[in-house]
Motif scaffolding. Sequence first.
Motif, PDB file in Angstrom:
ATOM      1  N   ARG A 272       0.605  -0.945   0.047  1.00 51.53           N
ATOM      2  CA  ARG A 272      -0.122   0.159   0.129  1.00 51.53           C
ATOM      3  C   ARG A 272       0.842   1.250  -0.572  1.00 51.53           C
ATOM      4  NH1 ARG A 272      -3.667  -1.358  -2.041  1.00 51.53           N
ATOM      5  NH2 ARG A 272      -6.055  -0.868  -1.771  1.00 51.53           N
ATOM      6  N   CYS A 400      -9.414   5.491   4.757  1.00 43.22           N
ATOM      7  CA  CYS A 400      -8.867   3.443   5.369  1.00 43.22           C
ATOM      8  C   CYS A 400      -8.718   3.472   7.011  1.00 43.22           C
ATOM      9  CB  CYS A 400      -7.916   3.022   4.150  1.00 43.22           C
ATOM     10  SG  CYS A 400      -7.627   1.266   4.815  1.00 43.22           S
ATOM     11  N   CYS A 403      -3.787   1.592   6.036  1.00 41.11           N
ATOM     12  CA  CYS A 403      -3.154   2.423   6.067  1.00 41.11           C
ATOM     13  C   CYS A 403      -3.210   3.486   5.495  1.00 41.11           C
ATOM     14  CB  CYS A 403      -3.097   0.852   4.093  1.00 41.11           C
ATOM     15  SG  CYS A 403      -4.562   1.911   3.413  1.00 41.11           S
ATOM     16  N   CYS A 433     -10.260  -0.025   2.967  1.00 41.20           N
ATOM     17  CA  CYS A 433      -9.834   0.531   1.477  1.00 41.20           C
ATOM     18  C   CYS A 433      -9.711  -0.597   1.190  1.00 41.20           C
ATOM     19  CB  CYS A 433      -8.407   1.096   1.115  1.00 41.20           C
ATOM     20  SG  CYS A 433      -7.055   0.344   1.262  1.00 41.20           S
ATOM     21  N   SER A 434      -9.911  -2.353   1.640  1.00 36.52           N
ATOM     22  CA  SER A 434      -9.716  -3.607   0.890  1.00 36.52           C
ATOM     23  C   SER A 434      -9.577  -4.772   2.474  1.00 36.52           C
ATOM     24  CB  SER A 434      -7.892  -3.961   0.676  1.00 36.52           C
ATOM     25  OG  SER A 434      -6.972  -3.588   1.895  1.00 36.52           O
ATOM     26  N   CYS A 437      -6.334  -4.873   4.418  1.00 35.63           N
ATOM     27  CA  CYS A 437      -6.509  -3.434   5.896  1.00 35.63           C
ATOM     28  C   CYS A 437      -7.705  -3.964   6.698  1.00 35.63           C
ATOM     29  CB  CYS A 437      -6.858  -2.698   4.810  1.00 35.63           C
ATOM     30  SG  CYS A 437      -5.169  -1.975   4.305  1.00 35.63           S
TER      31      CYS A 437
HETATM   32 ZN    ZN Z   1      -6.009   0.306   3.069  1.00 36.75          ZN
END
Ligand code: ZN
Length: 506
Positions: A272, A400, A403, A433-434, A437
């Motif tokens: 990231r 996020c 990150c 974000c994902s 994470c």
């Molecule tokens: Zn993230």
Amino acid sequence: MDMKVDKKLSLKDRYRHQTRGLGWETTYQPMDKVFPYDKYEGIKIHDWDQWEDPFRLTMDAYWKYQAEKERKLYAVLDAFNQSHGHLNVTDARYINAIKIFFSAFPMLEYTAHRGFSMAGRQFRGVGTRVACQLQSLDEIRHAQTQIHTASNYNKYYNGMHAFTHQLERMWYMSVPKSFFDDAITGGPFEWMVAIGFSFEYVLTNLVFVPFMSGAAYNGDLGTMTFGFSAQSDEARHMTLGLECIKFMLEQDPDNLPIVQAWIDKWTWRGTRVLALVAAMMDYMLPKRVMSWKEAWEIYFEQNGGALFKDLERYGIKVPDCVAQATVEKEHISHQLWAAMYQWNFGTAFHTWIPSPEELDWLSAKYPNSFDKYYRPRWELWAQMEKEGKRHLNTGLAQLCQVCQYPMIFTEPDDPGKLCHREVDYKQEKYHFCSDHCQHIFEREPEKYVQAWLPMPQFYQGNCGGGGVEEFFKWVHLVPGQDNMDFEGSQDQQNFARWKGMATSNQ
Ligand code: ZN
Ligand code: FE
């Protein structure tokens, strides 16, 4: 008179005396009280003497080598500064890449210096302690040499005057800051995996090799010389990180799942952070060495792949996140540069729309993604600029929780759709974000709920007050001078004027 003269000790013997010979079992206090931190993470070590530091560097040899290197580096930096070497870079847009690099990196190096001092103090094994001490010294040297390298640019160009102040206040700088904060607040073994292994071994090559050759390619002798001087330390750092992983895995089979979880977490956190380097390589270097995607394939997929192959015999598996990172090599540089462009009232560097030739280069380098997803957007924004309607995004994005990037990355299986995950924890909503994470958060929620995120803080009035003007003051950003478009900026005008003075009689 006969005198018995001791034979000069070999480097290996000297190293042994200076490490193994320096340790002792404490008697006034139990060892567990003297070293309270090297057990609580669950890592079991049975014999610290099995630690092999393949570098076997003694302190006196260290000072000698490094002093020599530093002398050479400062000779080049002095010559570069005195001859106005900054005017030899390809064009002044390049300096914006340097602004990001020097805004973030010296403070990260400094955190690395502190982290290795702390880890060195916390390990009861002597070889481990000495190795950490040497790396700690390297890291403070890196911080210093980077600041010296940057100081020349800082004299002439905007945006670099407040890098320590801005590190946790700017949305794109809090990304690497949070990476290092997360690492340094872990235990000593997690620190070694986070920085010694994932950052140094798996990821630093992507910063130092392709980016530094980018500096060389764009005529930036100062940054290039610094980079190559640091790179020779990196070789030692990588060996240390890998050695630490192997040491843990060889000491006890119970260590495997803990180490694997750290490798999974830190590989993702590292990839990231690297989106910043991706945007710099694909968009900010006027002369490009290779695309981000190509760099990723060489340095991560090939070199990193060989490394994970090597660790297979210990039971380590390639982290799950690698699948997503592999898909994202086609996208992250474009997504992040677009974010920087649309929020660049809040950046301490300038942005621009790629020129038509640059768009063609991107199309050629990214045949699977660029024309379909990103080119139309740049062409639209270029059209809007022409019509005097420069696109700015005045809404702030959700960040996020792990990150700290804004939600700018897309679903791994659908580049047309922003990826956004949510978790409820103790009556609060947290955003990610994902998947990766989110999983990092779910393993240690109490750690990440404490994260200080610039954008939500702004809305709560904690960034100098509620307004944008107050934000600029609070973050030490001079609007219209440090931020916004490169075209028409003071940097652009000064560079053209100084270059003109250097090459004509005006
Ligand atoms: Zn993230
Ligand atoms: Fe370093």
